[in-house]
Design a protein around this motif. Structure first.
Motif, PDB file in Angstrom:
ATOM      1  N   ASP A  11       2.814  -8.234   4.660  1.00 29.06           N
ATOM      2  CA  ASP A  11       2.391  -9.632   4.576  1.00 29.06           C
ATOM      3  C   ASP A  11       0.890  -9.745   4.349  1.00 29.06           C
ATOM      4  OD1 ASP A  11       4.889 -10.727   4.856  1.00 29.06           O
ATOM      5  OD2 ASP A  11       4.730 -10.972   7.029  1.00 29.06           O
ATOM      6  N   GLY A  12       0.513 -10.530   3.341  1.00 39.85           N
ATOM      7  CA  GLY A  12      -0.887 -10.818   3.061  1.00 39.85           C
ATOM      8  C   GLY A  12      -1.670  -9.700   2.401  1.00 39.85           C
ATOM      9  N   ALA A  13      -1.058  -8.562   2.121  1.00 42.59           N
ATOM     10  CA  ALA A  13      -1.774  -7.427   1.532  1.00 42.59           C
ATOM     11  C   ALA A  13      -1.756  -7.491   0.005  1.00 42.59           C
ATOM     12  CB  ALA A  13      -1.163  -6.123   1.996  1.00 42.59           C
ATOM     13  N   ASP A  14      -2.833  -7.011  -0.601  1.00 44.59           N
ATOM     14  CA  ASP A  14      -2.913  -6.910  -2.058  1.00 44.59           C
ATOM     15  C   ASP A  14      -2.570  -5.512  -2.550  1.00 44.59           C
ATOM     16  OD1 ASP A  14      -3.754  -9.559  -2.306  1.00 44.59           O
ATOM     17  OD2 ASP A  14      -5.855  -9.010  -2.065  1.00 44.59           O
ATOM     18  N   ILE A  15      -2.522  -4.553  -1.629  1.00 44.56           N
ATOM     19  CA  ILE A  15      -2.245  -3.164  -1.984  1.00 44.56           C
ATOM     20  C   ILE A  15      -0.926  -2.763  -1.322  1.00 44.56           C
ATOM     21  CG2 ILE A  15      -3.053  -0.782  -1.770  1.00 44.56           C
ATOM     22  CD1 ILE A  15      -5.911  -1.915  -1.812  1.00 44.56           C
ATOM     23  N   PRO A  16       0.008  -2.211  -2.109  1.00 44.23           N
ATOM     24  CA  PRO A  16       1.308  -1.822  -1.541  1.00 44.23           C
ATOM     25  C   PRO A  16       1.167  -0.630  -0.600  1.00 44.23           C
ATOM     26  CG  PRO A  16       1.174  -1.202  -3.855  1.00 44.23           C
ATOM     27  CD  PRO A  16      -0.072  -1.948  -3.539  1.00 44.23           C
ATOM     28  N   THR A  17       2.155  -0.462   0.249  1.00 41.89           N
ATOM     29  CA  THR A  17       2.181   0.684   1.154  1.00 41.89           C
ATOM     30  C   THR A  17       3.324   1.641   0.840  1.00 41.89           C
ATOM     31  OG1 THR A  17       3.464  -0.582   2.765  1.00 41.89           O
ATOM     32  CG2 THR A  17       1.063  -0.542   3.056  1.00 41.89           C
ATOM     33  N   VAL A  18       4.330   1.171   0.084  1.00 41.87           N
ATOM     34  CA  VAL A  18       5.444   2.039  -0.311  1.00 41.87           C
ATOM     35  C   VAL A  18       5.750   1.846  -1.790  1.00 41.87           C
ATOM     36  CG1 VAL A  18       6.489   2.012   1.989  1.00 41.87           C
ATOM     37  CG2 VAL A  18       7.308   0.435   0.268  1.00 41.87           C
ATOM     38  N   ALA A  19       6.379   2.872  -2.362  1.00 44.00           N
ATOM     39  CA  ALA A  19       6.810   2.824  -3.756  1.00 44.00           C
ATOM     40  C   ALA A  19       8.230   3.359  -3.840  1.00 44.00           C
ATOM     41  CB  ALA A  19       5.884   3.660  -4.626  1.00 44.00           C
ATOM     42  N   PRO A  66       5.597   6.826   0.497  1.00 42.97           N
ATOM     43  CA  PRO A  66       4.358   6.066   0.639  1.00 42.97           C
ATOM     44  C   PRO A  66       3.719   5.810  -0.721  1.00 42.97           C
ATOM     45  CG  PRO A  66       4.047   8.326   1.380  1.00 42.97           C
ATOM     46  CD  PRO A  66       5.501   8.159   1.056  1.00 42.97           C
ATOM     47  N   TRP A  67       2.955   4.756  -0.801  1.00 44.08           N
ATOM     48  CA  TRP A  67       2.239   4.427  -2.023  1.00 44.08           C
ATOM     49  C   TRP A  67       1.301   5.588  -2.357  1.00 44.08           C
ATOM     50  CZ3 TRP A  67       2.708   1.570  -6.045  1.00 44.08           C
ATOM     51  CH2 TRP A  67       1.610   1.259  -6.834  1.00 44.08           C
ATOM     52  N   PRO A  68       1.412   6.164  -3.545  1.00 42.52           N
ATOM     53  CA  PRO A  68       0.657   7.391  -3.846  1.00 42.52           C
ATOM     54  C   PRO A  68      -0.831   7.196  -4.156  1.00 42.52           C
ATOM     55  CG  PRO A  68       2.095   6.818  -5.666  1.00 42.52           C
ATOM     56  CD  PRO A  68       2.378   5.843  -4.561  1.00 42.52           C
ATOM     57  N   TRP A  69      -1.285   5.945  -4.276  1.00 39.91           N
ATOM     58  CA  TRP A  69      -2.681   5.693  -4.617  1.00 39.91           C
ATOM     59  C   TRP A  69      -3.329   4.798  -3.568  1.00 39.91           C
ATOM     60  CZ3 TRP A  69       1.232   4.751  -8.299  1.00 39.91           C
ATOM     61  CH2 TRP A  69       1.402   5.782  -9.220  1.00 39.91           C
ATOM     62  N   PRO A  70      -3.631   5.312  -2.389  1.00 39.46           N
ATOM     63  CA  PRO A  70      -4.241   4.477  -1.335  1.00 39.46           C
ATOM     64  C   PRO A  70      -5.517   3.790  -1.833  1.00 39.46           C
ATOM     65  CG  PRO A  70      -3.676   6.638  -0.490  1.00 39.46           C
ATOM     66  CD  PRO A  70      -3.466   6.690  -1.975  1.00 39.46           C
ATOM     67  N   GLY A  71      -5.654   2.528  -1.481  1.00 45.31           N
ATOM     68  CA  GLY A  71      -6.827   1.760  -1.894  1.00 45.31           C
ATOM     69  C   GLY A  71      -6.749   1.170  -3.277  1.00 45.31           C
ATOM     70  N   ARG A  72      -5.671   1.466  -4.028  1.00 45.60           N
ATOM     71  CA  ARG A  72      -5.491   0.912  -5.385  1.00 45.60           C
ATOM     72  C   ARG A  72      -4.155   0.196  -5.477  1.00 45.60           C
ATOM     73  NH1 ARG A  72      -5.886   5.869  -9.223  1.00 45.60           N
ATOM     74  NH2 ARG A  72      -4.541   4.465 -10.383  1.00 45.60           N
ATOM     75  N   SER A  73      -4.154  -0.924  -6.202  1.00 46.55           N
ATOM     76  CA  SER A  73      -2.914  -1.689  -6.322  1.00 46.55           C
ATOM     77  C   SER A  73      -2.024  -1.168  -7.452  1.00 46.55           C
ATOM     78  CB  SER A  73      -3.217  -3.165  -6.555  1.00 46.55           C
ATOM     79  OG  SER A  73      -3.931  -3.344  -7.743  1.00 46.55           O
ATOM     80  N   SER A  74      -2.563  -0.364  -8.345  1.00 54.08           N
ATOM     81  CA  SER A  74      -1.734   0.215  -9.420  1.00 54.08           C
ATOM     82  C   SER A  74      -2.314   1.511  -9.907  1.00 54.08           C
ATOM     83  CB  SER A  74      -1.584  -0.757 -10.582  1.00 54.08           C
ATOM     84  OG  SER A  74      -2.827  -1.107 -11.121  1.00 54.08           O
TER      85      SER A  74
END
Length: 74
Positions: A11-19, A66-74
């Motif tokens: 909620d409220g995040a611009d960066i994903p945590t899972v893929a 987990p999202w493979p690019w921490p700190g990046r949205s894509s």
């Protein structure tokens, strides 16, 4: 069958945590399949078409983690 990438956002995040990488017939169905996975519980899901998939394999989640690019949205 098509291949979709599904991002999971808290909620409220611009960066994903899972893929998740999902084989499905439609974008909506890819989100449904991703939403059924425990890793996606409580996350806002966004799907993106990433290409065709082999027809012989049917629907399903091919990868989740987990999202493979921490700190990046894509």
């Amino acid at each position: 069958m098509e291949m979709y990438g599904v991002k999971g956002f808290p909620d409220g995040a611009d960066i994903p945590t899972v893929a998740l990488q999902v084989r499905a017939l439609s974008l909506e169905r890819a989100v449904q399949l991703a939403a059924a996975r425990p890793i996606a519980a409580g996350l806002r899901l966004e799907a993106l078409h990433i290409g065709g998939a082999l027809k012989d394999y049917g629907e399903g989640v091919r990868y989740e983690g987990p999202w493979p690019w921490p700190g990046r949205s894509s």
